[in-house]
Scaffold this active site. Structure first.
Site, PDB file in Angstrom:
ATOM      1  N   GLU A   1      -1.193   5.202  13.712  1.00  0.00           N
ATOM      2  CA  GLU A   1      -0.889   6.408  12.948  1.00  0.00           C
ATOM      3  C   GLU A   1      -1.107   7.662  13.787  1.00  0.00           C
ATOM      4  O   GLU A   1      -0.338   8.622  13.687  1.00  0.00           O
ATOM      5  CB  GLU A   1      -1.733   6.476  11.678  1.00  0.00           C
ATOM      6  CG  GLU A   1      -1.341   7.638  10.775  1.00  0.00           C
ATOM      7  CD  GLU A   1      -1.986   7.601   9.405  1.00  0.00           C
ATOM      8  OE1 GLU A   1      -1.559   8.362   8.519  1.00  0.00           O
ATOM      9  OE2 GLU A   1      -2.929   6.813   9.214  1.00  0.00           O
TER      10      GLU A   1
ATOM     11  N   CYS B   1       0.806  -1.226   0.000  1.00  0.00           N
ATOM     12  CA  CYS B   1       0.000   0.000   0.000  1.00  0.00           C
ATOM     13  C   CYS B   1       0.839   1.276   0.000  1.00  0.00           C
ATOM     14  O   CYS B   1       0.286   2.383  -0.057  1.00  0.00           O
ATOM     15  CB  CYS B   1      -0.946  -0.008   1.195  1.00  0.00           C
ATOM     16  SG  CYS B   1      -2.010  -1.456   1.211  1.00  0.00           S
TER      17      CYS B   1
END
Length: 411
Positions: free
Chosen positions: A313, A162
């Site tokens: 994240e 990704c």
């Protein structure tokens, strides 16, 4: 140092094709997630995806050629031609040896592989298509785009799951900054909405199973998120050396200012618990762009809507930007609308970053209704925000521990 700037954009996405349609729907907060209709998904645990629905591919790729290509290549070529047209560049008036292509995919021609494997099983090896290999391999869009436009400079495809598209954009930026070339077509494409593609990720329990409410299934940073939603399409940037763009009077969307890449060296699929790899990628991107944390106004997050990924994240952003700037910066995930384009994600999200800088509009994170104590930043919930942006970061993280971050800056 030579500057790399974005002068053309191409978008093939579940929320619309062409940069104008794509951007209008993104800032309106429209979801492109629906029940899968390309095949019968009844026996799948995840029955929803972000399919490309309004692409007139025949306008870009002749029907005969489409039959020899995998869907991901068709998307890539369409996106590249959109970006070229948007940039208004005439390659017959450029030095072909100083123009290149960097087009990535994380998985490549899975639709072709799946179909030809069935052909092999049911009809035998003599019936397998001679176009199987060139249709499958992830680098073929880069080659085909170069062939059509006669571009003889750098040509490559990066395969890092990704993070693939952002790696291609980063390397394209470096090719221009170093003086190796003047123009690069860069981005990524993916088309994995197939029975095998959906089943493979579902068996990992990575996909949302909110089948009864598709438009609300992708909900990054929301407490009730239950996995990502598969998307497909392509995002392509035409990147030029600044003086080259100025000489031909090109419109400039933004500067591709910095690039950072790291590895977690932690786990095959899971992100680092402390977000350290992502943190270092963001710091390296800002450092290479000459940006301070206080210069960054927006982050287009990887934000896949997975429990571990969004939490990690968030922690990485806090550690990279510090307490004050992480609370100030706007963070959003356009995957809440497009789904996750896998190897094409960084491409379509870079288009969103360039448009955010160009228009002064920050796209929202839709479906954000229940705050998560572990995800406590400003995620621009549900409604786009009109505010000038000086610089933004785009994050992409891939299986294998690959982390990539591009810094874009207003010109």
């Amino acid at each position: 140092m030579r500057k790399a700037v974005v002068t053309g954009l191409g978008a093939v996405s579940p929320v619309g094709c062409g940069v104008t349609t794509f951007w209008q729907n993104i800032i309106a907060g429209k979801s492109g997630i629906r029940r899968i209709d390309r095949f019968d998904p009844t026996d799948q645990t995840a029955q929803i995806a972000g399919q490309v629905r309004d692409l007139t591919a025949d306008a870009f790729v002749p029907p005969k050629e489409q039959r020899r290509l995998d869907r991901f290549s068709v998307y890539a070529i369409c996106g590249a031609k959109m970006a070229i047209a948007d940039a208004g560049i005439d390659f017959s008036k450029t030095d072909a040896e100083r123009c290149g292509v960097a087009m990535s995919a994380g998985m490549g021609g899975i639709e072709t592989f799946y179909g030809e494997a069935i052909t092999l099983r049911d009809k035998g090896p003599r019936r397998v298509s001679p176009f199987t290999v060139p249709a499958m391999i992830p680098n073929i869009p880069s080659g085909l785009i170069a062939i059509e436009f006669g571009l003889k400079g750098p040509n490559y495809a990066v395969v890092t799951a990704c993070a693939s598209a952002l790696h291609s954009i980063g390397f394209a930026m470096r090719s221009i900054q170093s003086g190796e070339c003047d123009v690069m077509i860069a981005g990524g494409a993916e088309a994995t909405i197939t029975p095998m593609g959906i089943a493979s990720f579902a068996s990992m329990r990575a996909l949302s199973t909110r089948n009864d409410n598709p438009e609300a299934a992708s909900r990054p940073f929301d407490k009730d998120r239950d996995g990502f939603v598969m998307g497909e399409g392509a995002g392509v940037l035409l990147i030029e050396e600044y003086e080259h763009a100025v000489r031909r009077g090109a419109r400039i969307y933004a500067e591709v200012a910095g690039f950072g890449m790291t590895c977690d060296a932690f786990h095959m699929t899971a992100p680092c618990d402390d977000g350290d790899g992502a943190r270092r990628a963001m710091l390296r991107s800002m450092e290479s762009a000459g940006l301070r944390t206080s210069d960054v106004d927006y982050i287009n997050a990887h934000g896949t809507s997975t429990p571990l990924g969004d939490k990690g994240e968030t922690l990485a952003i806090k550690r990279a930007l510090g307490e004050i700037d992480s609370r100030r910066v706007m963070v959003s995930s356009t995957k809440s609308m497009t789904g996750h384009l896998l190897g094409g994600a960084g491409g379509i999200e870079s288009v969103a970053c360039a448009m955010a800088l160009h228009t002064g509009i920050v796209p929202p994170t839709i479906n954000y209704t229940t705050p998560d104590p572990d995800c406590d930043l400003d995620y621009v919930p549900n409604t786009a925000r009109q505010v000038p942006i000086r610089a933004c970061l785009n994050n992409s993280f891939g299986f294998g521990g690959h982390n990539a971050c591009i810094a874009f800056r207003k010109v």
